[in-house]
Design an enzyme around this catalytic site. Structure first.
Site, PDB file in Angstrom:
ATOM      1  N   SER A   1     -16.287 -50.702 -29.047  1.00 23.75           N
ATOM      2  CA  SER A   1     -15.841 -51.909 -28.362  1.00 23.75           C
ATOM      3  C   SER A   1     -14.539 -51.576 -27.653  1.00 23.75           C
ATOM      4  CB  SER A   1     -15.592 -53.024 -29.365  1.00 23.75           C
ATOM      5  OG  SER A   1     -16.769 -53.250 -30.102  1.00 23.75           O
TER       6      SER A   1
ATOM      7  N   CYS B   1     -15.881 -59.979 -34.539  1.00 23.29           N
ATOM      8  CA  CYS B   1     -16.208 -58.575 -34.266  1.00 23.29           C
ATOM      9  C   CYS B   1     -15.974 -57.724 -35.509  1.00 23.29           C
ATOM     10  CB  CYS B   1     -15.362 -58.040 -33.116  1.00 23.29           C
ATOM     11  SG  CYS B   1     -15.696 -56.292 -32.772  1.00 23.29           S
TER      12      CYS B   1
ATOM     13  N   ASP C   1     -19.736 -59.517 -31.812  1.00 27.60           N
ATOM     14  CA  ASP C   1     -19.847 -58.122 -31.396  1.00 27.60           C
ATOM     15  C   ASP C   1     -19.770 -57.348 -32.706  1.00 27.60           C
ATOM     16  OD1 ASP C   1     -19.724 -55.690 -30.039  1.00 27.60           O
ATOM     17  OD2 ASP C   1     -17.579 -55.837 -29.637  1.00 27.60           O
TER      18      ASP C   1
ATOM     19  N   TRP D   1     -21.504 -54.535 -35.747  1.00 23.85           N
ATOM     20  CA  TRP D   1     -22.290 -53.312 -35.905  1.00 23.85           C
ATOM     21  C   TRP D   1     -22.378 -52.902 -37.360  1.00 23.85           C
ATOM     22  CZ3 TRP D   1     -17.473 -53.434 -33.405  1.00 23.85           C
ATOM     23  CH2 TRP D   1     -16.416 -52.852 -34.093  1.00 23.85           C
TER      24      TRP D   1
END
Ligand code: FAD
Length: 691
Positions: free
Chosen positions: A451, A644, A689, A691
């Protein structure tokens, strides 16, 4: 759509096949190396002679089974290849693998009844299709897809098989395969077997795939009257040593991703098939602790035509560490042939060589294959046939067929392929494995995404990322497990700063790149655009939740707002929830926040949560809860909320806590609270966002 270097290989192969077809084979054998020339315009341009008609393509190449894939990180593509191989070797199916992006779908309604289509579909991010599957997904899930015929049922002739790759920690688990399956059924297509679902979140992707495929094959064999035979390995690629070339011959690829890179004529667009070799303008350590590292890295894109927007991702193309390359060469007894030049050609027209050739074993292993990744159990079963002796073979067969045994011996230790081979054979070399097996059986080396942690408004030509270095102690293993890309970046940072040990934790990387083309401090990159974006109206309040490296895009957001405020614009309330272990150890960008505060004043607030400081573990979601009243008020003023970082735990909990806050503050039921959160997501007021 951009042209993929691989597209071009396929294209070249198809072109040659088509030419051969129309000239009844007369030009076969006189064509020069198709790979060398096909990479020439790896950068866009037309796809001459390429058919997008899958029915025609299968007819022409004598195929009766196509395996389409929608893949982002290479796993779905890898599974598709494995199905193709297995279908051929076990059942005599004439299989081909197809990138969804390379075909049209409007004639799926004329797909022959005696053939089968398989769909291996990854779900990406928030239930989205992978980049290469966007068009297919839109087509097939449309209310009324425009098929060329209009006989009802539209897909009555289509027999299909489906497997999805997803992650249960995301809200829209496996939504790609679920929705595509639903659509295909709706139009009257006939599914064989279950629509399988692999779960990366539970870490069971490979096992889910293996458990799904056997009953699927049994059902398909029955439906298509296939007879199972003993699977015999047949290589897909021929490897020919090129005695007339050396690694210094100009046409030999030593890791260059395409012909432009080889010839030094690199130009944009830079994308997933064509990286920009970016100078690193700055690299520094962000943690104040000995055994953990987090890098702040800036790349300079001013020499390219690249651009980015705040909130996008930077893809970094790593190379494998030297030790791992050596271990691989060593266990395969290829050390002496490391620099031998080889041609790699697909033995059948629908297969793709995943890198340009002629090249060397070293370059393939170093730049093109995921040699450090987890090992596939099925792959060990395939390699058993090539074991140095019978007892090693028996052990490989056992590992390939016994899930628990495999976990205990291999997965648990985080062994990669060379380590596995070496442990199983007790160091004896594996000299019989056709090299093609590795090109087929290992995923191609993938770029890693980061990011972007800078604002494109503040520094349009310098992209920064914030990456934590993967370095884990594995119980029972003497050396630490190290991530590929982050240790490569760490080594670059050490080199740039002239640090005493210019090797990441003793790992050596080829930092100069192929032919010293990364001279100085360079790293290959491209930008991937994301939907994680600030509201266009800067006066809107925003709530940012970014613990650990999840703070990366939040730094970009705050940087941008500080810049807007400094130039006299009115900005809305900006509240950042940041969490880490200890203030003194891993508090990312601690002093910068103070600078932003000076500019933004009471428009900016930083709320911290330290999990290993004091008796109680405090996480960002606890802090959110403490501020329930204010959070709710901000949301009612249409604040945007951004989350995030860690998908598995943090993002989930934040989602739950938010539902609770809303329920409690607005006096509605918890389920109503959850529904409001869902609606916020749908309206893009809540963006993730993770992961
Ligand atoms: P890898 O070598 O890829 O290993 C990663 C993990 O895979 C390991 O930790 C391990 O769990 C597993 N693994 C690998 N090999 C084996 C093996 N042989 N056996 C068992 N398990 C194995 N990271 C950041 O630090 N900052 C960011 O801002 C950031 N943003 C991201 C944004 C997006 C959209 C995505 C998708 C990811 C982001 N990441 C970010 C994560 C990042 O992309 C990388 O995954 C991460 O840096 C690790 O890369 P690596 O090559 O060092 O590790």
């Amino acid at each position: 759509a951009q042209l993929d270097t691989l597209d071009i290989i396929v294209l070249a192969v198809i072109l040659i096949t088509t030419t051969a077809y129309f000239t009844k084979g007369k030009v076969w054998g006189v064509t020069k190396d198709p790979y060398a020339s096909s990479f020439a315009n790896a950068n866009g341009g037309a796809k001459p002679g390429k058919t997008r008609n899958i029915v025609e393509k299968m007819e022409e190449s004598g195929k009766n089974c196509v395996i389409f894939y929608g893949s982002q990180t290479g796993t779905a593509e890898d599974y598709a290849s494995r199905l193709a191989k297995e279908g051929k070797s076990r059942f005599g199916l004439e299989t081909m693998v197809a990138d969804l992006e390379e075909y049209d779908y409007d004639n799926l309604d004329s797909f022959p009844e005696d053939k089968v289509a398989m769909f291996v579909l990854a779900t990406y991010g928030e239930g989205e299709p992978t980049d290469n599957a966007v068009d297919f997904y839109e087509f097939i899930t449309a209310e009324e897809p425009s098929f060329s015929n209009s006989n009802e049922p539209l897909l009555g002739n289509l027999t299909y098989v489906a497997f999805g790759l997803g992650n249960n920690t995301y809200e829209h688990y496996n939504s790609m395969v679920r929705n595509v399956d639903k659509a295909l059924e709706k139009f009257g297509a006939h599914r064989v077997g279950e629509a399988g679902e692999g779960d990366d979140g539970a870490g069971t992707m490979e096992e889910d795939f293996l458990a799904w495929k056997d009953p699927m094959w049994a059902a398909l064999a029955e439906k298509m009257n296939l007879e199972e035979r003993e699977a015999v390995y047949e290589p897909i690629f021929s490897i020919v040593e090129r005695d007339n070339l050396t690694k210094d011959s100009p046409e030999v690829y030593l890791g260059e991703p395409n012909k432009m890179h080889l010839e030094g004529t690199t130009k944009g667009p830079f994308n997933a098939h064509n990286p920009y070799i970016a100078p690193i303008s700055e690299s520094r350590e962000l943690f104040n602790v000995k055994d953990r590292n987090c890098l702040h890295l800036e790349v300079d894109i001013s020499g390219s035509n690249m651009s980015y927007q705040t909130g996008d991702h930077l893809a970094i193309w790593p190379t494998n560490p030297g030790q791992e390359v050596d271990e691989m060469l060593n266990i395969l007894d290829l050390k002496d042939k490391q620099d031998t030049v080889i041609s790699v050609k697909a033995l059948e027209p629908t297969a793709k060589v995943p890198f340009p050739a002629p090249t060397t074993y070293d370059a393939i292993i170093r730049y093109h294959l995921e040699i450090c990744a987890p090992v596939s159990r099925q792959f060990l079963g395939t390699l058993a046939a090539f074991a140095p002796d019978e007892s090693i073979k028996a052990e490989m067969v056992k590992l390939g067929s016994d899930k628990d045994y495999f976990h205990d011996k291999i997965s648990k230790n985080h062994y990669n392929i060379s380590r596995t081979l070496s442990v199983v054979s007790n160091g004896q070399k594996w000299t019989n494995i056709p090299f093609s097996a590795f090109i087929e059986g290992l995923t191609k080396l993938q770029p890693r995404y980061y990011s972007i942690s800078s604002s494109s408004m503040v520094q349009p030509k310098k992209i920064s990322v914030t990456a934590v270095v993967e370095n884990q102690l594995i119980p029972g293993r003497s050396d630490a497990f190290k991530g590929v890309a982050t240790n490569y970046l760490f080594a670059l940072k050490q080199k740039q700063n002239g640090e005493p040990n210019p090797e990441a934790f003793g790992l050596t990387y080829e930092l100069m790149g192929p032919r010293n083309k990364y001279d100085g401090i360079h790293v290959p990159v491209h930008v991937r655009h994301s939907n994680f974006k600030l509201p266009s109206d800067p006066t809107k309040p925003i709530i940012l939740v970014g613990p650990g490296t999840g703070v990366a895009p939040m730094r970009g957001f705050v940087q941008e707002r500080a810049n807007q405020a400094a130039s006299g614009e009115t900005v809305g309330k900006t509240i950042l929830f940041f969490g880490c272990r200890k203030r003194a150890e891993d508090f990312l960008y601690e002093s910068e926040w103070e600078e932003y505060k000076k500019v933004l004043g009471d428009k900016f607030e930083l709320v911290t949560a330290f999990s290993r400081q004091g008796a109680k573990k405090v996480y960002v979601q606890h802090r959110l809860k403490e501020r329930a009243k204010e959070i709710n008020e901000l949301l009612q003023q249409k604040a945007y909320i951004y989350v995030c970082g860690d998908a598995a735990n943090m993002a989930r909990e934040v989602n739950t806590v938010l539902g609770q806050i809303i329920a409690e503050q607005r006096g509605v039921s918890e389920s109503k609270g959850e529904e409001i959160v869902k609606n916020m997501r749908a309206a893009n007021q809540y963006q993730e966002d993770v992961w």
